[in-house]
Write an enzyme that holds these catalytic residues in place. Structure first.
Site, short mmCIF file in Angstrom:
data_model
loop_
_atom_site.label_atom_id
_atom_site.label_comp_id
_atom_site.label_asym_id
_atom_site.label_seq_id
_atom_site.Cartn_x
_atom_site.Cartn_y
_atom_site.Cartn_z
N PRO A 23 0.87 -1.24 0.08
CA PRO A 23 0.07 0.08 0.03
C PRO A 23 0.79 1.03 0.08
CG PRO A 23 0.23 -1.07 2.17
CD PRO A 23 0.70 -1.94 1.27
N MET A 24 0.50 1.95 -0.92
CA MET A 24 1.60 3.46 -1.15
C MET A 24 0.44 4.68 -1.21
SD MET A 24 4.49 2.18 -3.65
CE MET A 24 3.32 0.86 -4.42
N GLN A 76 -6.33 -1.46 3.22
CA GLN A 76 -5.56 -0.99 4.47
C GLN A 76 -6.13 0.33 5.09
OE1 GLN A 76 -1.82 1.33 4.49
NE2 GLN A 76 -0.69 -0.50 5.49
N CYS A 106 3.17 3.59 9.03
CA CYS A 106 3.45 4.90 8.24
C CYS A 106 4.14 5.96 9.26
CB CYS A 106 2.02 5.31 7.97
SG CYS A 106 2.05 6.91 6.77
N ASN A 217 9.02 -6.70 4.00
CA ASN A 217 8.86 -5.51 3.08
C ASN A 217 9.87 -4.45 3.41
OD1 ASN A 217 7.02 -2.52 3.39
ND2 ASN A 217 7.50 -3.20 1.27
N GLY A 218 10.06 -3.70 2.31
CA GLY A 218 11.39 -2.48 2.63
C GLY A 218 12.31 -2.85 1.78
N GLY A 219 12.72 -2.15 0.67
CA GLY A 219 13.87 -1.91 0.06
C GLY A 219 14.29 -3.07 -0.81
N GLY A 239 7.30 -2.38 -3.14
CA GLY A 239 6.53 -1.21 -3.17
C GLY A 239 6.84 -0.28 -4.40
N ARG A 240 7.68 0.59 -3.99
CA ARG A 240 8.32 1.61 -5.14
C ARG A 240 8.86 0.99 -6.15
NH1 ARG A 240 6.49 3.86 -0.99
NH2 ARG A 240 5.79 6.02 -0.96
#
Length: 341
Positions: A23-24, A76, A106, A217-219, A239-240
């Site tokens: 989710p972003m 979310q 967040c 999650n993350g990177g 994500g990104r």
């Protein structure tokens, strides 16, 4: 809390959700999810974070609406009031979401002012009460997405405390962004980049809870990295990296889910998104609402710069239609052919 086997059966195989798009905020809206769904039949897609009050009192079609073709899709929620979150979860389930996720990660000032998001890492009992309230209201999975800690917390203590409380409360999965969040002194963007990643901390948590679903999650930048993480945890969330280069999703069904069906062609994806964009325009929307998520489609390919320019400028013109997408795509095809000649 249901045993693992019973949960998997009750929730139509939640434990098969081994890959998700994170989710972003401001990014993973319904148009973004529709694009991502063209690349993968199986990946779990998330909404942007929706504040519980907005879900209860806002325009539900605008805030929560989605197309059946987006499934599997999860909602979310943000908040810290168990009763409000339970009601928002009920609304989400009634609208057809297959999972309700609570944001405990967040770090933005806006979220902190509402006493939810990453600051809830400091109050695991409140998070557990929220999970318990939602579990009593809905039959779909209730999950949590968190950090490994905030500010000067000891991540060994903080993550253990949160995980223990939410698993006892019945959460069906814990997705962990493997970074601390610094609530003062770092912007949300800096919080995604500056705090060091600690994947081993999440791996240790999984060893501690072998019968619970724990995702990471993350990177994570590539499908190769995702496959590596799946040797240690149950799920992986990008994500990104996916947003800026959706082509990463093209091999997810084969490599993550073992689905041998042929991957969709780019011609088919472009055709679908053109039809989708024109439908959105016919309902009063703008082409740019859709194309802003397509800018990264041909990352690194011949003609990609011109593709980005056309989708960033021409698509914003009054009266723009899917013709803009088709012209830009034809330019990509020409550039690829010329380079191959």
């Amino acid at each position: 809390m249901l045993p693992v086997a019973d949960r998997a059966e009750t929730y139509s195989g939640y434990w098969n959700d081994r890959f998700a798009v994170a989710p972003m905020i401001d990014w993973t809206d319904r148009h973004c999810r529709m694009l991502h769904r063209q690349f993968t039949r199986h990946a779990l897609l998330y909404t942007e974070m929706v504040v519980a009050d907005a879900a209860i009192h806002g325009n539900r079609d605008r805030i929560l609406g989605f197309a059946e073709a987006e499934h599997p899709v999860a909602l979310q929620l943000g908040g810290s009031d168990p009763a409000k979150l339970a009601e928002a979860a009920r609304i989400g389930e009634a609208m057809g979401y297959r999972e309700i996720n609570l944001n405990v990660g967040c770090p933005s000032d806006r979220v902190q002012s509402g006493t939810f998001g990453a600051c809830l890492m400091r109050t695991p009992d409140i998070v557990a009460a929220c999970v318990d309230a939602m579990k009593h209201k809905v039959a779909v999975p209730v999950t949590v997405k968190c950090r490994i800690g905030v500010d000067d917390q000891d991540t060994e203590v903080a993550l253990d405390a949160l995980a223990g409380r939410v698993f006892n409360a019945g959460t069906d999965a814990l997705w962990v962004h493997a970074r601390k969040a610094w609530l003062k002194g770092l912007s949300p963007k800096e919080n995604r980049e500056i705090p060091p990643l600690d994947y081993e901390r999440v791996y240790r948590l999984k060893r501690q809870y072998p019968n619970q679903f724990i995702g990471i999650n993350g990177g994570v930048q590539s499908l190769d990295e995702a496959v590596h993480h799946l040797n240690h945890v149950d799920g992986v969330m990008l994500g990104r990296a996916v947003y800026h280069n959706p082509m990463i999703l093209l091999d997810v069904d084969t490599r993550i889910y073992g689905d041998g069906a042929a991957a969709p062609s780019m011609d088919a994806i472009i055709d679908h998104m053109c039809a989708y964009a024109d439908g959105h325009i016919a309902r009063g929307g703008r082409l740019s609402h859709v194309t802003r998520h397509m800018v990264g489609l041909f990352h690194g390919a011949p003609g990609a710069r011109r593709w980005r320019q056309m989708l960033s400028t021409d698509a914003n013109q009054t009266g723009a239609t899917s013709t803009v997408i088709r012209r830009a795509y034809e330019m990509i095809r020409t550039a690829v052919t010329e380079e191959a000649a």
